[in-house]
Every structure is written in C-alpha cells, then in structure tokens.
Write a protein that holds these residues in place. Structure first.
Motif, PDB file in Angstrom:
ATOM      1  N   LEU A  45       0.813  -1.217   0.000  1.00 38.92           N
ATOM      2  CA  LEU A  45       0.000   0.000   0.000  1.00 38.92           C
ATOM      3  C   LEU A  45       0.846   1.267   0.000  1.00 38.92           C
ATOM      4  O   LEU A  45       0.301   2.371   0.021  1.00 38.92           O
ATOM      5  CB  LEU A  45      -0.929  -0.001   1.230  1.00 38.92           C
ATOM      6  CG  LEU A  45      -1.943  -1.158   1.234  1.00 38.92           C
ATOM      7  CD1 LEU A  45      -2.770  -1.139   2.516  1.00 38.92           C
ATOM      8  CD2 LEU A  45      -2.873  -1.084   0.025  1.00 38.92           C
ATOM      9  N   CYS A  46       2.152   1.125  -0.083  1.00 34.32           N
ATOM     10  CA  CYS A  46       3.004   2.317  -0.042  1.00 34.32           C
ATOM     11  C   CYS A  46       2.881   3.104  -1.335  1.00 34.32           C
ATOM     12  O   CYS A  46       2.417   2.586  -2.356  1.00 34.32           O
ATOM     13  CB  CYS A  46       4.470   1.928   0.189  1.00 34.32           C
ATOM     14  SG  CYS A  46       5.295   1.213  -1.268  1.00 34.32           S
ATOM     15  N   HIS A  47       3.286   4.345  -1.278  1.00 34.69           N
ATOM     16  CA  HIS A  47       3.347   5.136  -2.507  1.00 34.69           C
ATOM     17  C   HIS A  47       4.599   4.693  -3.267  1.00 34.69           C
ATOM     18  O   HIS A  47       5.674   4.595  -2.680  1.00 34.69           O
ATOM     19  CB  HIS A  47       3.420   6.632  -2.173  1.00 34.69           C
ATOM     20  CG  HIS A  47       3.175   7.506  -3.365  1.00 34.69           C
ATOM     21  ND1 HIS A  47       4.079   7.608  -4.404  1.00 34.69           N
ATOM     22  CD2 HIS A  47       2.129   8.301  -3.686  1.00 34.69           C
ATOM     23  CE1 HIS A  47       3.601   8.421  -5.333  1.00 34.69           C
ATOM     24  NE2 HIS A  47       2.416   8.869  -4.919  1.00 34.69           N
ATOM     25  N   PRO A  48       4.475   4.430  -4.561  1.00 30.12           N
ATOM     26  CA  PRO A  48       5.640   3.932  -5.300  1.00 30.12           C
ATOM     27  C   PRO A  48       6.837   4.881  -5.273  1.00 30.12           C
ATOM     28  O   PRO A  48       7.977   4.441  -5.443  1.00 30.12           O
ATOM     29  CB  PRO A  48       5.118   3.781  -6.736  1.00 30.12           C
ATOM     30  CG  PRO A  48       3.652   3.655  -6.609  1.00 30.12           C
ATOM     31  CD  PRO A  48       3.264   4.457  -5.404  1.00 30.12           C
ATOM     32  N   LEU A  49       6.586   6.161  -5.084  1.00 32.75           N
ATOM     33  CA  LEU A  49       7.688   7.121  -5.059  1.00 32.75           C
ATOM     34  C   LEU A  49       8.084   7.496  -3.636  1.00 32.75           C
ATOM     35  O   LEU A  49       8.866   8.429  -3.426  1.00 32.75           O
ATOM     36  CB  LEU A  49       7.304   8.382  -5.846  1.00 32.75           C
ATOM     37  CG  LEU A  49       6.902   8.133  -7.309  1.00 32.75           C
ATOM     38  CD1 LEU A  49       6.503   9.448  -7.991  1.00 32.75           C
ATOM     39  CD2 LEU A  49       8.043   7.485  -8.085  1.00 32.75           C
TER      40      LEU A  49
END
Lengths: 578, 204
Positions: A45-49
């Motif tokens: 669920l993390c932001h890819p950046l």
C-alpha cells in the motif's frame, strides 16, 4: 554472489551501506530475486515514489560466469505506472559485472532527506555513495561519457536520464552495453521513476580485480555450456533469424497476420511495413556500415542486437527493436526508419520506455496533437517529455494518463501499462497474457500461462493436473527457469524445441551450484514467483477486474479479420488456478 | 495477370531481394495445395520446405497444414522462417499454441476443391526465406510494380545495373535511364516481369 547490498538512502546522517548475507533469498536470481524481495519487504500500500518502496537490482543465477546468455539483469519495485509489482529486464553488461563483484542484489531503500542527487560507485573493495549535483538532468549518453572519463572504460553503468529524475511513470533504468553506451533498458513500468525517487542518478560498477564466477563442477559445466551453445546455434530462430534481422524480424509476419497494431490500435495492418521491417532495417544498417548482428552483453551467442548509423555512416543509435519500431512506427503511422531511429536515440538518452511512449504518442495523435504519420511532430513530443514541459509531463506519464487528460477512450492499457506490439483481438493468446500478467500488459512475462484455456493441446480440464500435456508443462518449466535464472528470454524456444538444449540448461544450473534440480523443481519455482507477485498485487488492492482488456477490445473489431477479443472473464480468472 | 510491360532478365537474385518482402505475382495452378505450389509447381524440394518454411499465412490466416491449405486465384501467400517470441510460436505452422490464434486460423471450407486452371497468386517472402526461396520463384518469373523494381534497381551502382539486368523485350542491357523510365511508368500502373537464368524467359 552471496551478498545483498542494501543502501538506505534516507538514513540519518546520509546514505548507509549494509552488506547482508543472502539468507532466505538463496537460490534466487533475476526476477525470482526481485519479486521475492519486493513481495516480502515492500508494503503493497506504499506510494511507489515514497520511502517505503524499494528498488531491487538483481543479476541472474549464472551471471558473471562463462555461461552463454547469462547477462540479463532484473529491476524490481512497486510500479508507479501499474500500482502493482514490477520486474523489468535488461541486457547489457551490468549483470555480469555486478555478479562478479559478488552481489546477488542491490536494494535501494528509503529516501534522502535533502535534494541531493547521488552517484554510487561499487568496486571490489568498496561502495561509495556520494552526492553529485553536477549530474542533475544529464541525459544518459552525456552522463556515461562523464563516468567514463572519471572511472575509465572497464566500468558498467546503471543510470536514469532526465525522465527518471522527473519521476515520470514511463522512465527507465538504463544499462550500458559492451561499447559502454546506455542503450539497454529495464524499460517497463516506471522503474526509472523509483530510482529517481531514491535520488540515485547512476550506479557505476567496476569489477577490476574480480574473477569470473567459478562453477562447483567445472568439467560438467563446460560440457553443458557447449551443448547449450550448440543448441542455440542450430535452432532456426536463435541461430539464423535473430542474428540476421534482430527482433524486428517479426514486423512483416505480424503485419501479414493482421495483428500489427496501426494508428493507435485502430487496425491490424500497416501499409508502410516494408519500409520499417527487419529485412529493410538490416539492409540499411549493412549499407551504412552498421552491424545487424551484435550481442548486447558478453557471452551472448544469439546476437540479436545491432548498430544503426545515419545516412553519413555515423553512429545514430543501437538497432531499434521490434517493439520500438512498431510503437513509434506503425502505431503512429510512421514509415520512416531514420525518424524511428532518431526517436530510439532520444528515448535512450532521456531514459523513456519506447513502448509506453510510442503508445502515448499514438494516443496524442488521436487527440489531435499531431497527425498520424507526422514523424517530425512525434519527435517534438518526445522532446517535450524529455525536457519536462507541462505537456511533456503529461506525456511522460504514459498512455493512460495522456488519454485521460485529453478525453480519449482508446487507451490500449492493462493495469495502466501500454500494450506491446500484438493486437490481442487477432491473437487472443497474447491478450490472455496482457490481461492476466501481474506486470500489466506485458508480452514477455506471461510465457508461463497455463495451457488450460483456449483448448490448447485439445480440451484440458483445468482443474486436473494430469490433464496438462507435456509441451505445456515444458513451456512453464523453461520459462520459469529463464525468469528465475536471469537468462535471456530468447533462449526459450530453442530450449522448448530441442530436449537436449533444455537438459543443457538444467545441467548448467546444477553443475554451477552443485545441485540436482529437476524440471519439476524449476516449475515449482516459477509458480512460486508468480504466486508471490499475484499475492502482492492483491494486497496492493488489485482485483480480477484489473485482469481484463479495455472494454473496446471486446466490442470494436480489428481489420482485416474483423474480430474482437472473445475470451471470457471466467477463463481469464482460471489462468492461475493451479 | 502477367500482362507486364517488359520482361527483364536478372542475373543476381540479391539485387531484387527487397522486392520479395513487398509482394510479387506469380502464375499458379489454382485449386491445389500450398505444398503442391511450392514443391511440384515451383520446384522447391520438400525437405527444404519442411525444414525452413515454418510460418505460412494464406490470405492473412496462419496455416497449420500445407497439404490442406488450398490456393485460389487472387490468394496472397506469405512465407517466413520460424519467428521468435510467444506470438512467433503461436503463429508457427502446426504450433501447439495454435488455438491461441484460433479466430484467425486458416480453415479450408471445401469450396476450394472445385477450383482448377491457372490463376494469379501474390507471394511474399520474409527474412531467411528471401535468399532461400527467392531464386526458385525468380527462375519461373515474377511480376512486380515497375516503381518497386525501379527503386530496387536504382539502389545499385550504375555500372552494376547493366551487368545484372537485361531487357529481354529489346534484347539489351538495362541502363540507369531505362530504370528511371520505369519509375515514371509507375503512374500508369506499369509492371515488369523479372526472370532469372535457368527459368522461363519467354516474353509475355
């Protein structure tokens, strides 16, 4: 190759380097390694950046040895383009060099606390991570020249161009080839954006003082390699077609089959195909002093790469591949090989995915930003993306984003990633791959599709393992072996067609590591990798609804066959029912 | 079909190799199989066909059995070596993965068997088959648009043009300006017949 090099770019006080033993990841290489680490260590669920994503760079199990075809490198992360797991694969020299340096993987973690851009240098004795803001926004060719001057010609480089620094979802991770040019790319899914989010511009690898990796059983290994190479050389695909014409050998036949997407997937044949075919490309290259038979890494015996010179005989770019020629040629209505070669150079330099960008430009053409067939306008659009103009920022984030911004229905994407060079309505099998691959629309990651759909090999009950026929099983074994060992995927069909070549592949692995793997072991490994990837995607929020083609592929027929994609949803959902 | 403008003798098949991939016309007995056309009609030995011709498209449809694929007047036949990649494997003749392109596969529908006589077939040769099969067709004669021939011929050094191409209609070597005139005749839809020594040089 029993060490994982972890570089925490966000550590207090500056980037921190840790050498971890390989531990639980032993026995994995290439995509097997990247997907194992990403699925275990990255929060889906993390932001890819964001800081929680990781960029994993892994050579193959046989990289750094004298095994033929072992020079592929995998780059894995959570993709900013698809929102799911990503493995992008590249040729070039870095796999060989990184493996000889003893690293099974580099893992870039965290995110710097300042705006500095970093250069990482890895040698036999040290790992240096230094801020080097003089590299900001350098295109890849200039960057590599600078690294060559500073570190000599023995290096290999892994880098991002301006597109990666701008964190565009079509940004690539570039790898240098044998001539130390940044022509090979881990292209798909925005891996370059993730490297950019870690603020790493370049990783310089220098294996001076390192030796070739030695097999556990040298005599058996040598014999296996001999048989393997002989098999590749005698097979008509790997021994004749690919060396002579490169991957663009496909253009004429795919066009003839009515599966060559043209003018943004609006039809399946392109009138100008003979001007941009592999045959024409090879003839042009030879005439101008280029070379249509060239390996992208040392140890390649297939030699499907090449060099493309301009009209004056000066180097312009590496031989554009089938996908690049299609995406920026037929799909944009362009039949000018020199223009396509110029685009290829620009993509290499800016660090942009040629498939995603070709699809994007075609969408832009449908939106009226340029006419289909206008090569000059297409080049201008690429430059907008590479230099980060407001329009370029849209384009550099891919076909789906561009379609949305300009209100275009026909965005040929799955899980946000643009389709490659085969229309899925004409060849439904590739449509199944596009739909169900954990990678998004991908023509290479789906070889291990189950043969229990479309009645391959006769009617097969998908729920009965004993219903699987031998050839289907061998396909899964071969491609699982390739995916997890990091060998070049083009060995697949020689391995499948020739039992002795398949056995030689297993013998290479077993003799190198002193193991006794069977085909079943490798199939199990391939399934494990796919299961990990599917699991990650599920936890990231992707559902079966993302395992579908865009709606218009089911309703709008493609000429000349006037067919639509007819595979039922329930069949797509059974692909991974093993 | 073969109402070509002129007949040109070609001494080097390589000089016109690029024409094979675009398309060329041949005369054939129709109502016969692809295998018959290649082996009996055009003299290509069966072993070569089996070993080298791996991807066959008849009217854009992949063929799995060349004994059962029937050529009609006006058919387009494309021939290729084995192709790489998953889609390459799917399109291959007799491929295990043939059902994955089932909606476009060639199926004879029975009507072809009633056909007989002569007809015109468009042929395309790709990649490794250009050098392998091109000369077989050239020996019997192929017809191409004059403009395409002119483009191929003009890419050759002028001194070579005279050595390679001989106008059988006028019985003299072809010059560069002759070739340019062919290019001009393209506007009128002109065609030329090309034939290699060892074959049928009769002017149509």
């Amino acid at each position: 190759m029993d060490t994982i090099l972890r570089i925490d770019m966000g550590a207090p006080g500056g980037p921190r380097v840790v050498r971890d033993p390989i531990g639980d990841y032993a026995g994995l290489g290439g995509r097997g390694m990247t997907s194992a680490i990403v699925s275990k260590e990255v929060d889906p669920l993390c932001h890819p950046l964001g800081a929680e994503n990781k960029l994993v760079i892994a050579p193959g199990l046989l990289s750094g040895s004298v095994a033929a075809m072992s020079g592929r490198i995998s780059v894995g992360c959570k993709s900013p383009l698809t929102g799911g797991i990503k493995e992008a694969n590249s040729g070039g020299q870095p796999a060989q060099v990184l493996a000889r340096l003893g690293y099974a993987a580099i893992v870039l973690e965290g995110k710097p606390r300042t705006n500095d851009l970093y250069r990482i240098v890895i040698t036999k004795n040290e790992v240096i991570v230094e801020a080097d803001n003089g590299l900001k926004m350098l295109p890849n060719y200039d960057l590599v020249e600078k690294m060559k001057k500073k570190y000599g010609e023995r290096i290999a480089c892994i880098s991002i161009g301006p597109a990666g620094e701008m964190k565009m979802s079509a940004a690539t991770v570039a790898c240098t080839d044998m001539e130390l040019r940044p022509t090979r790319h881990a292209g798909r899914g925005g891996t370059g954006a993730v490297m950019g989010s870690k603020q790493v511009k370049v990783i310089v690898l220098d294996d001076t003082g390192c030796e070739m990796r030695r097999p556990a059983n040298p005599d058996r290994f040598r014999e296996a390699n001999k048989v393997f190479v002989a098999g590749l050389r005698k097979h008509p695909v790997t021994g004749e077609g690919l060396p002579a014409f490169g991957t663009n050998i496909l253009a004429n036949i795919i066009n003839e089959a009515g599966a060559y997407p043209t003018n943004n997937f609006s039809r399946g044949t392109f009138e100008g195909v003979s001007k941009i075919s592999g045959e024409t490309e090879a003839e042009l290259e030879k005439k101008r002093g280029g070379n249509p038979t060239h390996g992208c890494h040392r140890g390649c015996v297939i030699q499907c790469s090449g060099t493309y010179n301009d009209k004056k005989g000066k180097y312009l770019t590496k031989q554009p591949e089938y996908e690049t020629v299609w995406a920026n040629g037929a799909n944009c209505g362009i039949d000018d090989m020199d223009a396509i070669a110029t685009m290829d150079y620009l993509y290499d330099n800016y660090g942009l995915d040629t498939i995603e960008m070709g699809a994007t430009i075609a969408v832009a053409m449908e939106a009226g930003l340029a006419k289909f067939g206008d090569a000059k306008a297409a080049i201008k659009l690429i430059k907008e993306a590479g230099t980060g103009t407001p329009l370029g920022r849209v384009l550099g984030n891919g076909a789906a984003v561009t379609a949305k911004v300009f209100g275009i229905e026909h965005a040929p994407v799955v899980k946000g990633q643009a389709m490659p060079a085969y229309d899925p309505r004409a060849v439904e099998g590739i449509g199944v791959t596009y739909a169900t691959s954990p990678m998004g629309a991908d023509h290479t990651a789906g070889y291990a599709i189950a043969a229990n759909i479309l009645k391959v090999g006769g009617f097969v009950d998908p729920l009965k393992p004993e219903g699987q026929v031998e050839l289907s099983r061998n396909l899964q074994i071969a491609t699982a072996a390739i995916d997890s060992t990091g060998m070049c995927l083009f060995i697949a069909f020689a391995v499948l067609d020739q039992p002795e070549t398949f056995q030689a592949l297993l013998d290479l692995l077993n003799s190198f590591y002193g193991m006794d793997l069977t085909g079943d072991d490798v199939t199990a490994l391939g399934k494990r990798i796919l299961s990990m990837e599917r699991d990650f995607n599920t936890r990231a929020g992707l559902t079966s609804q993302q395992d579908r083609l865009p709606h218009y592929f089911y309703t709008e027929p493609i000429a000349p066959h006037n067919v639509t994609f007819q595979v039922k949803d329930e069949d797509l959902d059974r692909v991974f029912a093993w | 079909m073969t109402d070509a403008v002129r007949t040109i003798r070609v001494s080097d098949a390589g000089a016109v190799a690029r024409l094979f991939q675009k398309q060329f016309l041949i005369e054939a007995e129709v109502g016969q199989s692809v295998k018959d056309l290649l082996t009996r009609q055009y003299g290509i030995d069966g072993e070569t066909v089996g070993a080298r011709v791996k991807t066959i498209l008849l009217d854009s449809r992949p063929v799995d059995d060349i004994d059962r694929a029937i050529v009609r007047d006006g058919s387009t036949l494309a021939l290729s070596g084995a192709m790489p990649g998953l889609v390459g494997a799917i399109l291959r003749a007799g491929s295990f993965y043939a059902p994955m392109r089932g909606t476009i596969t060639y199926h004879a529908d029975g009507r072809e068997r009633g056909l007989s006589g002569s007809g015109t077939v468009t042929v395309k040769l790709f990649n490794t088959l250009v050098d392998c099969l091109g000369p077989h067709f050239l020996r019997k004669g192929i017809v191409v648009p004059a403009a395409d021939f002119a483009e191929a011929a003009l890419s050759i050094p002028p001194a070579q043009i005279k050595k390679i191409f001989h106008d059988l209609s006028d019985n003299r070597p072809l010059s560069r300006s002759d070739v340019r005139r062919f290019a001009e005749s393209a506007h009128a839809g002109g065609r030329v017949r090309l034939v290699m020594p060892g074959g049928d040089e009769a002017t149509v």
